[in-house]
Design a protein around this motif. Structure first.
Motif, short mmCIF file in Angstrom:
data_model
loop_
_atom_site.label_atom_id
_atom_site.label_comp_id
_atom_site.label_asym_id
_atom_site.label_seq_id
_atom_site.Cartn_x
_atom_site.Cartn_y
_atom_site.Cartn_z
N MET A 1 1.86 59.40 18.29
CA MET A 1 0.90 58.66 17.52
C MET A 1 0.67 59.55 16.28
N SER A 2 0.83 59.04 14.89
CA SER A 2 0.54 59.85 13.74
C SER A 2 -1.00 60.30 13.51
N THR A 3 -0.98 61.18 12.62
CA THR A 3 -2.52 61.71 12.32
C THR A 3 -3.21 60.63 11.58
N GLN A 4 -2.58 59.57 10.62
CA GLN A 4 -3.20 58.59 10.01
C GLN A 4 -3.55 57.58 10.92
N ALA A 5 -2.69 57.12 11.83
CA ALA A 5 -3.10 56.24 12.97
C ALA A 5 -4.06 56.67 13.70
N LEU A 6 -4.40 58.06 14.03
CA LEU A 6 -5.38 58.55 14.97
C LEU A 6 -6.90 58.56 14.39
N ASN A 7 -6.50 58.85 12.93
CA ASN A 7 -7.78 58.93 12.05
C ASN A 7 -8.39 57.33 11.74
N ILE A 8 -7.40 56.37 11.77
CA ILE A 8 -7.69 54.74 11.93
C ILE A 8 -8.48 54.70 13.13
N LEU A 9 -7.89 55.17 13.99
CA LEU A 9 -8.48 54.85 15.70
C LEU A 9 -9.74 55.43 15.61
N LEU A 10 -10.11 56.66 15.09
CA LEU A 10 -11.31 57.34 15.21
C LEU A 10 -12.34 56.33 14.31
N GLU A 11 -11.80 56.01 13.25
CA GLU A 11 -12.84 55.07 12.31
C GLU A 11 -13.31 53.92 13.13
N ARG A 12 -12.26 53.30 13.65
CA ARG A 12 -12.73 52.15 14.52
C ARG A 12 -13.72 52.53 15.75
N ALA A 13 -13.41 53.76 16.38
CA ALA A 13 -14.04 54.10 17.53
C ALA A 13 -15.65 54.45 17.34
N GLU A 14 -15.75 55.23 15.88
CA GLU A 14 -17.07 55.38 15.42
C GLU A 14 -17.83 54.18 15.01
N ALA A 15 -16.94 53.12 14.51
CA ALA A 15 -17.72 51.85 13.87
C ALA A 15 -18.32 51.15 15.14
N GLU A 16 -17.47 51.17 16.36
CA GLU A 16 -17.82 50.58 17.70
C GLU A 16 -19.13 51.23 18.29
N ARG A 17 -19.10 52.52 18.03
CA ARG A 17 -20.26 53.41 18.44
C ARG A 17 -21.33 53.40 17.81
N ASP A 18 -21.31 53.15 16.47
CA ASP A 18 -22.39 52.84 15.68
C ASP A 18 -23.10 51.30 15.94
N ASP A 19 -22.08 50.34 15.98
CA ASP A 19 -22.77 49.24 16.48
C ASP A 19 -23.45 49.23 17.88
N ALA A 20 -22.89 50.01 18.69
CA ALA A 20 -23.52 50.22 20.25
C ALA A 20 -24.96 50.65 19.97
N LEU A 21 -24.84 51.67 19.03
CA LEU A 21 -26.27 52.47 18.89
C LEU A 21 -27.24 51.32 18.07
N ALA A 22 -26.90 50.73 17.16
CA ALA A 22 -27.81 49.60 16.72
C ALA A 22 -28.38 48.75 17.50
N LYS A 23 -27.44 48.15 18.53
CA LYS A 23 -27.74 47.18 19.71
C LYS A 23 -28.77 48.12 20.53
N VAL A 110 -11.00 60.96 20.91
CA VAL A 110 -10.01 60.66 19.59
C VAL A 110 -10.12 62.03 18.74
N ARG A 111 -11.52 62.46 18.40
CA ARG A 111 -11.53 63.80 17.82
C ARG A 111 -10.78 64.85 18.33
N LYS A 112 -10.85 65.01 19.47
CA LYS A 112 -10.12 66.18 20.26
C LYS A 112 -8.55 66.11 20.11
N LEU A 113 -8.09 64.68 20.30
CA LEU A 113 -6.81 64.50 20.09
C LEU A 113 -6.45 64.89 18.64
N ILE A 114 -7.15 64.55 17.73
CA ILE A 114 -6.80 64.79 16.39
C ILE A 114 -6.78 66.14 16.01
N GLU A 115 -7.57 66.78 16.64
CA GLU A 115 -7.83 68.45 16.37
C GLU A 115 -6.47 68.79 17.19
#
Length: 153
Positions: A1-23, A110-115
């Motif tokens: 998986m490319s770094t760009q794809a991983l960054n997109i995956l990270l953004e999506r995971a962070e958005a889901e986490r932020d939504d869960a935090l708000a909930k 995902v962050r660890k995978l990107i690192e």
């Protein structure tokens, strides 16, 4: 998986986490409101009993005692119902916490995978650079040893 794809995956995971935090925060507020209402009902029940205890010390009719008991039963039902609502709200908060923990773990993974991927890319670039440097050094050494290389160049 490319770094760009991983960054997109990270953004999506962070958005889901932020939504869960708000909930979770919303559910915590709802649970706190339910607890507060249950506490208020309990406090009102205590005040009601104290008032009527004083009233019973004086003369009271059977009708008034009946009304007291009837209202007390309805109040007890309301307290019980609000307690169940409060308990359900707490269960929803706990489930939301679990979801948030899972999503935080996913973000961290995902962050660890990107690192790791970035580290691999750095090491690969360093190896290529080292190989080029070694090749240039070998050509330079070879050109110093062979006098004809200088003449042809």
């Amino acid at each position: 998986m490319s770094t760009q794809a991983l960054n997109i995956l990270l953004e999506r995971a962070e958005a889901e986490r932020d939504d869960a935090l708000a909930k979770l925060q919303e559910l915590q507020q709802q649970a706190a409101a339910a607890r507060a209402q249950a506490d208020q009902l309990g406090q009102y029940r205590s005040e009601y009993e104290q008032r009527w205890t004083r009233q019973f010390a004086q003369r009271t009719t059977i009708d008034i005692v009946g009304h007291y008991q009837s209202f007390g039963q309805r109040l007890d039902q309301a307290i019980s119902q609000q307690g169940a609502i409060s308990q359900f709200a707490e269960q929803r908060v706990e489930r939301a916490r679990e979801v948030l923990r899972d999503l935080e773990l996913r973000v961290a993974s995902v962050r660890k995978l990107i690192e790791r991927r970035q580290g691999e890319l750095r090491r690969s670039a360093q190896r290529r650079e080292q190989k080029l440097t070694d090749e240039q050094a070998a050509r330079a050494a070879l050109s110093q040893m062979n006098p004809f290389v200088r003449l042809s160049a």
